[in-house]
Design a protein around this motif. Structure first.
Motif, PDB file in Angstrom:
ATOM      1  N   ASP A   1      26.669 -37.406  51.328  1.00 35.46           N
ATOM      2  CA  ASP A   1      26.831 -37.147  52.385  1.00 35.46           C
ATOM      3  C   ASP A   1      28.140 -36.731  51.801  1.00 35.46           C
ATOM      4  O   ASP A   1      28.405 -35.210  52.242  1.00 35.46           O
ATOM      5  CB  ASP A   1      27.020 -37.719  52.915  1.00 35.46           C
ATOM      6  N   HIS A   2      28.894 -37.140  51.224  1.00 35.02           N
ATOM      7  CA  HIS A   2      30.368 -37.215  50.800  1.00 35.02           C
ATOM      8  C   HIS A   2      30.176 -35.335  49.218  1.00 35.02           C
ATOM      9  O   HIS A   2      31.233 -34.589  49.656  1.00 35.02           O
ATOM     10  CB  HIS A   2      31.154 -37.984  49.586  1.00 35.02           C
TER      11      HIS A   2
ATOM     12  N   ALA B   1      29.621 -32.312  51.975  1.00 34.16           N
ATOM     13  CA  ALA B   1      30.615 -31.769  52.990  1.00 34.16           C
ATOM     14  C   ALA B   1      31.627 -31.732  51.922  1.00 34.16           C
ATOM     15  O   ALA B   1      32.672 -30.367  52.446  1.00 34.16           O
ATOM     16  CB  ALA B   1      31.237 -33.650  53.692  1.00 34.16           C
TER      17      ALA B   1
ATOM     18  N   LEU C   1      33.826 -35.461  58.255  1.00 31.98           N
ATOM     19  CA  LEU C   1      32.481 -34.233  58.241  1.00 31.98           C
ATOM     20  C   LEU C   1      31.576 -34.969  57.596  1.00 31.98           C
ATOM     21  O   LEU C   1      30.469 -35.130  57.630  1.00 31.98           O
ATOM     22  CB  LEU C   1      32.555 -33.257  56.951  1.00 31.98           C
ATOM     23  N   ALA C   2      31.728 -35.945  56.298  1.00 30.04           N
ATOM     24  CA  ALA C   2      30.305 -36.420  55.395  1.00 30.04           C
ATOM     25  C   ALA C   2      29.856 -37.975  56.488  1.00 30.04           C
ATOM     26  O   ALA C   2      28.745 -37.822  56.976  1.00 30.04           O
ATOM     27  CB  ALA C   2      31.157 -36.829  54.503  1.00 30.04           C
TER      28      ALA C   2
ATOM     29  N   ALA D   1      37.645 -33.893  54.934  1.00 32.46           N
ATOM     30  CA  ALA D   1      36.220 -33.591  54.273  1.00 32.46           C
ATOM     31  C   ALA D   1      35.210 -35.507  54.588  1.00 32.46           C
ATOM     32  O   ALA D   1      34.138 -34.825  54.641  1.00 32.46           O
ATOM     33  CB  ALA D   1      36.535 -33.524  52.929  1.00 32.46           C
TER      34      ALA D   1
END
Length: 201
Positions: free
Chosen positions: A154-155, A158, A140-141, A137
């Motif tokens: 963004d987190h 994700a 990905l963020a 995660a």
């Protein structure tokens, strides 16, 4: 040029031999009852070699999972111009389902199923698997934020994405471990994946 390729191939062969030897021993006696020295001996390598490849038994048994840690981030970074991150991940996941990629849960090979059972019944493996999910995660963020800095939103994005993907994989794994064949699970897996990515979009 050929020598690094040969080294890499031998490294992969040794990793696979260690993984399979560990799985066989764990199947016989359980995860906690097997020592790293016994795994090394079964794979015909030194204990030092084993530790050079894998610092812990958890790292060893979850090797196939670790290979996919940065996969969502790589998919997002490699997407063509104009394609959303969600659409890129949808396309990749559906292709992996069609290929019966073990990372999607659609594999009934004996070693993969044994790894899945061990991961679900061993507390230290569950903890390591959770660590891998958090790392996936976070990477990905970072990819979602590029080219700017990563933000809390963004987190959030994700975690939402990885939550859907993890739920899809877990459903497939549960059905296969219950005895369903991957080909029989595939149609439902596709339907659920499409619905899940539709929600994300």
């Amino acid at each position: 040029m050929g020598e690094p390729g040969l080294r890499e191939r031998k490294k992969k062969e040794t990793s696979a031999r260690l993984w399979r030897a560990a799985l066989d021993l764990f199947a016989e006696r359980g995860f906690d009852a097997v020592s790293t020295a016994e795994i090394a001996a079964a794979a015909d390598v030194s204990k030092m070699t084993l530790f050079n490849y894998f610092p812990t038994k958890e790292d060893l048994i979850l090797m196939p999972v670790e290979d996919h840690i940065d996969e969502p981030a790589r998919v997002v970074r490699a997407r063509p111009d104009g394609q959303s991150a969600i659409e890129a991940l949808r396309t990749q996941f559906l292709a992996a389902l069609a290929a019966r990629d073990p990372a999607t849960g659609l594999s009934d090979s004996e070693p993969v199923m044994l790894m899945q059972r061990l991961a679900r019944s061993t507390p230290s493996l569950l903890a390591r698997a959770l660590h891998y999910e958090l790392t996936r995660a976070n990477t990905l963020a970072d990819a979602l934020a590029e080219p700017g800095p990563t933000t809390p939103f963004d987190h959030v994005r994700a975690r939402q994405i990885m939550g859907v993907i993890s739920a899809l994989v877990e459903h497939n794994v549960a059905r296969v471990l219950a005895g369903d064949k991957p080909d029989a699970v595939y149609p439902e897996a596709v339907t659920l994946a499409e619905r899940g990515f539709d929600l994300l979009e």
